[in-house]
Design an enzyme around this catalytic site. Structure first.
Site, PDB file in Angstrom:
ATOM      1  N   TYR B 101       6.986 -25.063  17.001  1.00 29.09           N
ATOM      2  CA  TYR B 101       5.917 -24.998  18.008  1.00 29.09           C
ATOM      3  C   TYR B 101       5.510 -26.431  18.329  1.00 29.09           C
ATOM      4  O   TYR B 101       5.308 -27.247  17.430  1.00 29.09           O
ATOM      5  CB  TYR B 101       4.705 -24.234  17.444  1.00 29.09           C
ATOM      6  CG  TYR B 101       3.491 -24.259  18.360  1.00 29.09           C
ATOM      7  CD1 TYR B 101       3.277 -23.229  19.273  1.00 29.09           C
ATOM      8  CD2 TYR B 101       2.585 -25.315  18.330  1.00 29.09           C
ATOM      9  CE1 TYR B 101       2.182 -23.244  20.123  1.00 29.09           C
ATOM     10  CE2 TYR B 101       1.484 -25.342  19.181  1.00 29.09           C
ATOM     11  CZ  TYR B 101       1.293 -24.309  20.068  1.00 29.09           C
ATOM     12  OH  TYR B 101       0.216 -24.330  20.919  1.00 29.09           O
ATOM     13  N   GLU B 188       2.788 -26.519  26.502  1.00 33.81           N
ATOM     14  CA  GLU B 188       3.171 -25.908  25.232  1.00 33.81           C
ATOM     15  C   GLU B 188       4.614 -25.429  25.260  1.00 33.81           C
ATOM     16  O   GLU B 188       5.013 -24.779  26.219  1.00 33.81           O
ATOM     17  CB  GLU B 188       2.227 -24.728  24.972  1.00 33.81           C
ATOM     18  CG  GLU B 188       2.492 -23.955  23.694  1.00 33.81           C
ATOM     19  CD  GLU B 188       1.626 -22.699  23.627  1.00 33.81           C
ATOM     20  OE1 GLU B 188       0.595 -22.723  22.926  1.00 33.81           O
ATOM     21  OE2 GLU B 188       1.963 -21.692  24.298  1.00 33.81           O
TER      22      GLU B 188
END
Lengths: 299, 375
Positions: B101, B188
């Site tokens: 992530y 993101e």
């Protein structure tokens, strides 16, 4: 962050429509406006105020304690950074919708040069009977009157309503501190609360909060240590989650920034939280006790 | 403003030099089959600007063009969150070895950009934060600089990334630069995947553009996905006004976000339900004429509160706009005023003389009367 008559105030963007209107209002009320900034009109006078090319030049020539800006969003960062570099101690940023990364750069410059920013997206600061900086109706006698209660508000319009309610009840104000509706503020509710706690002219404090963020919760932490009576109203109890309520900062996401959480934190710290704006004056009068009431109303 | 995955990848990641899978955007099942023929075994991904697409059944694997066509037919037209699926991204399948992530966002507390990295990729990051907070690494960046090489190295240190570490460090640096130059509020990559062939690729991307920065990102704004809006909300947006339609019957017209929210709260306090949020504060205070039209156009409205408390916003200007609109619209529902602050003497006079209505002294009384009238 309580402005005084002796503070030398510089107006950025003084020659625009709003800059002109509000500078005249500030001067008429008693604010010590010493300079205006407009690089293209340096050397001229506008509404009786000398114009300089930059805040640094104004600071050198006439001094500059406070700067307030009537500047559109694309130019707000450069104006703020220049003011910080010129050494102003207090910078009042009225502009709404400044790009967030520009706001970060403004705060970085302020931290570097020891400047306190109030805002962005604040309606400004009022010291009733003395002076004001920004876009508050200090000069409307039904709204503000000198006294001993400090008011902290994220919102200008709601702050106006609260001061109006106090004034109607005969309760004057020591200072109105508009902290602004943006998510990244230079001065938080807690900072303002600390200043009013330390101010000898303030006997009690009204906190006008809003849903979103964690500022009221952080202020509650400090409120635990205070002896002065405090009353709060938090706007947004009826606001649906996940929607920005006008102010970029007023949004509830998950449990962060909810009305219930803020109310609980403030009440746990001994702050009286009221349901509607007009209840503030009654709650405050009760909190001040007989002697305090006498003092508040007799001003 | 949110962006769909394909827009985030093609407009932000690819130009920043961050590897993304080969993919094609399609709008029909037939096109999906055609794309799958070119790409080979693929993933069919619903393009909507919201999360949880996988859980909603909006992301499926397809081994053949026929399968892609069939899956695409099912996903197109599906409702995910507030959105109907109208487009699909057909992407080559990836052989995933590890999922990471990576994000850059605003830390509003620190007032700085924040880089987040975790080896627990592929999951909802809120879940990771709740269950394994130590699994998320953080790096605050000085806004006047870019992250230093040694800070990125520290962010990734001890995570057993092997040969991928170098690639990831470069992606972190590139993503941060894209975040800055493109005025992202959130950028993101989840998951950022290490593939079987050793490459590190962004398999998904979420990009949120800072709404206050659209003026200097003119190429991005048209590619974004505006929030789902009702017709009335869209009319408000076109007039430059923030309008949120609610399910109550007491209309609200006030200036400033704080005062508007408070008016809604007081409606609720007296047992009523607000029909809308609409504020004409700041520079928008001159738009009361169109604003009155908007609140009265809401079919649910049975009564209306007009609550002005002027600071910057001059109540005389706002009242003038209301009076002008009033003569054109001739409101059929009862309207209750409360007016204070800058310009109040002129404003109250205008409303009394032109509309024959006496504004209330306390907003609570105006609201209470409006709630009663709506019942």
């Amino acid at each position: 962050m309580i402005v005084r008559k002796k503070d030398k105030v510089v107006v950025l963007g003084i020659t625009g429509k709003q800059g002109t209107f509000w500078t005249e209002k500030m001067i008429a009320y008693g604010t010590n406006v010493v300079a205006g900034i407009n690089p293209k009109r340096a050397g001229e006078t506008h509404v009786g105020v000398p114009i300089f090319a930059s805040t640094a030049e104004a600071a050198k020539a006439v001094g500059a304690d406070v700067a307030v800006g009537f500047i559109p969003p694309p130019m707000a960062k450069d104006a703020a950074v220049s003011a910080a570099e010129a050494g102003v101690k207090l910078l009042v940023v009225l502009t709404e919708h400044i790009p967030a990364q520009d706001v970060m750069a403004m705060h970085a410059a302020a931290a570097k040069h020891g400047t306190r920013i109030v805002g962005p997206n604040t309606a400004g600061l009022v010291t009733p009977g003395e002076c004001f900086v920004g876009i508050m109706p200090a000069f409307v006698p039904s709204v503000f009157k000198p006294g001993r209660v400090g008011v902290i508000s994220r919102s200008g319009s709601l702050g106006t309503l609260i001061c109006l309610n106090l004034t109607r009840a005969g309760i004057g104000q020591s200072a109105f501190i508009g902290i602004g509706g943006d998510p990244m503020l230079g001065t938080t509710t807690r900072d303002a609360l600390e200043a009013l706690d330390k101010d000898a002219g303030t006997d009690a404090v009204v906190i006008v909060g809003e849903i979103g963020g964690g500022m009221e919760e952080a202020a509650a932490e400090y409120a635990r240590t205070m002896k002065k009576p405090m009353v709060a109203f938090i706007a947004g109890a009826a606001a649906p989650p996940g929607k920005k309520m006008g102010h970029a900062g007023a949004i509830v996401t998950g449990s962060t920034g909810s009305y219930a959480g803020k109310r609980k934190a403030l009440e746990a710290a001994g702050v009286v939280v009221v349901d509607t704006p007009s209840q503030i004056a009654t709650a405050l009068a009760a909190g001040l006790g007989a002697a305090g009431r006498q003092r508040a109303v007799s001003q | 403003m949110n962006f769909e995955e394909h827009a985030a990848k093609s407009l932000i990641l690819a130009p920043a030099g961050i590897p993304v899978p080969r993919g094609m955007l399609v709008a029909s099942a037939a096109e999906a089959a055609k794309a799958a023929k070119e790409i080979g075994p693929c993933v069919v991904k619903a393009q909507v600007p919201t999360g949880k697409r996988g859980k909603a059944g909006g992301i499926k694997l397809a081994g053949t063009p026929a399968e892609a066509e069939q899956v695409a037919g099912k996903i197109l037209g599906m409702t995910i969150g507030d959105y109907t699926v109208e487009r699909l991204l057909i992407e080559e399948q990836a052989k995933i070895v590890r999922e990471f992530y990576l994000a850059v966002l605003h830390d509003t507390g620190a007032k700085k950009p924040l880089i987040l990295f975790s080896t627990e990729g592929g999951m909802d990051i809120e879940e990771v934060a709740a269950e394994k907070p130590d699994a998320i690494r953080r790096l605050l960046v000085d806004i006047d600089n870019v992250p230093r090489g040694r800070d990125i190295a520290a962010l990734l240190k001890g995570l057993d990334l092997g040969a991928a570490e170098q690639q990831i460090a470069q992606i972190v640096d590139n993503l941060y630069r894209a975040f800055r130059t493109r005025d992202a509020e959130l950028l993101e990559i989840n998951p950022l995947a290490l593939l079987g062939d050793g490459r590190v690729v962004a398999l998904d991307c979420k990009f949120v553009l800072d709404d206050a920065s659209t003026f200097r990102q003119p190429d991005l704004a048209p590619a974004g996905s505006p929030p789902a809006m009702t017709d009335l909300e869209r009319r408000g947006a076109e007039a430059g006004l923030k309008l949120i339609q609610l399910d109550g019957n007491v209309g609200v017209l006030a200036n400033g976000a704080g005062l508007t929210m408070t008016t809604m709260d007081v409606i609720r306090h007296f047992g009523g339900k607000p029909a809308n949020f609409l504020e004409i504060g700041g520079e928008a205070y001159t738009k009361s004429e169109i604003a009155l039209d908007l609140v009265l156009s809401n079919p649910g409205v049975k009564s209306l509160v007009i609550n002005f408390c002027g600071a910057f916003a001059r109540t005389d200007v706002m009242a003038d706009g209301v009076v002008k609109a009033w003569h054109k619209l001739k409101p059929k529902v009862p309207v209750f005023f409360s007016i204070h602050g800058t310009g109040e003497v002129e404003a109250v006079k205008l409303v009394k003389e032109q509309l024959g209505i006496e504004p209330y002294d306390f907003m609570e009384d105006a609201v209470q009367a409006a709630v009663k009238a709506a019942q």
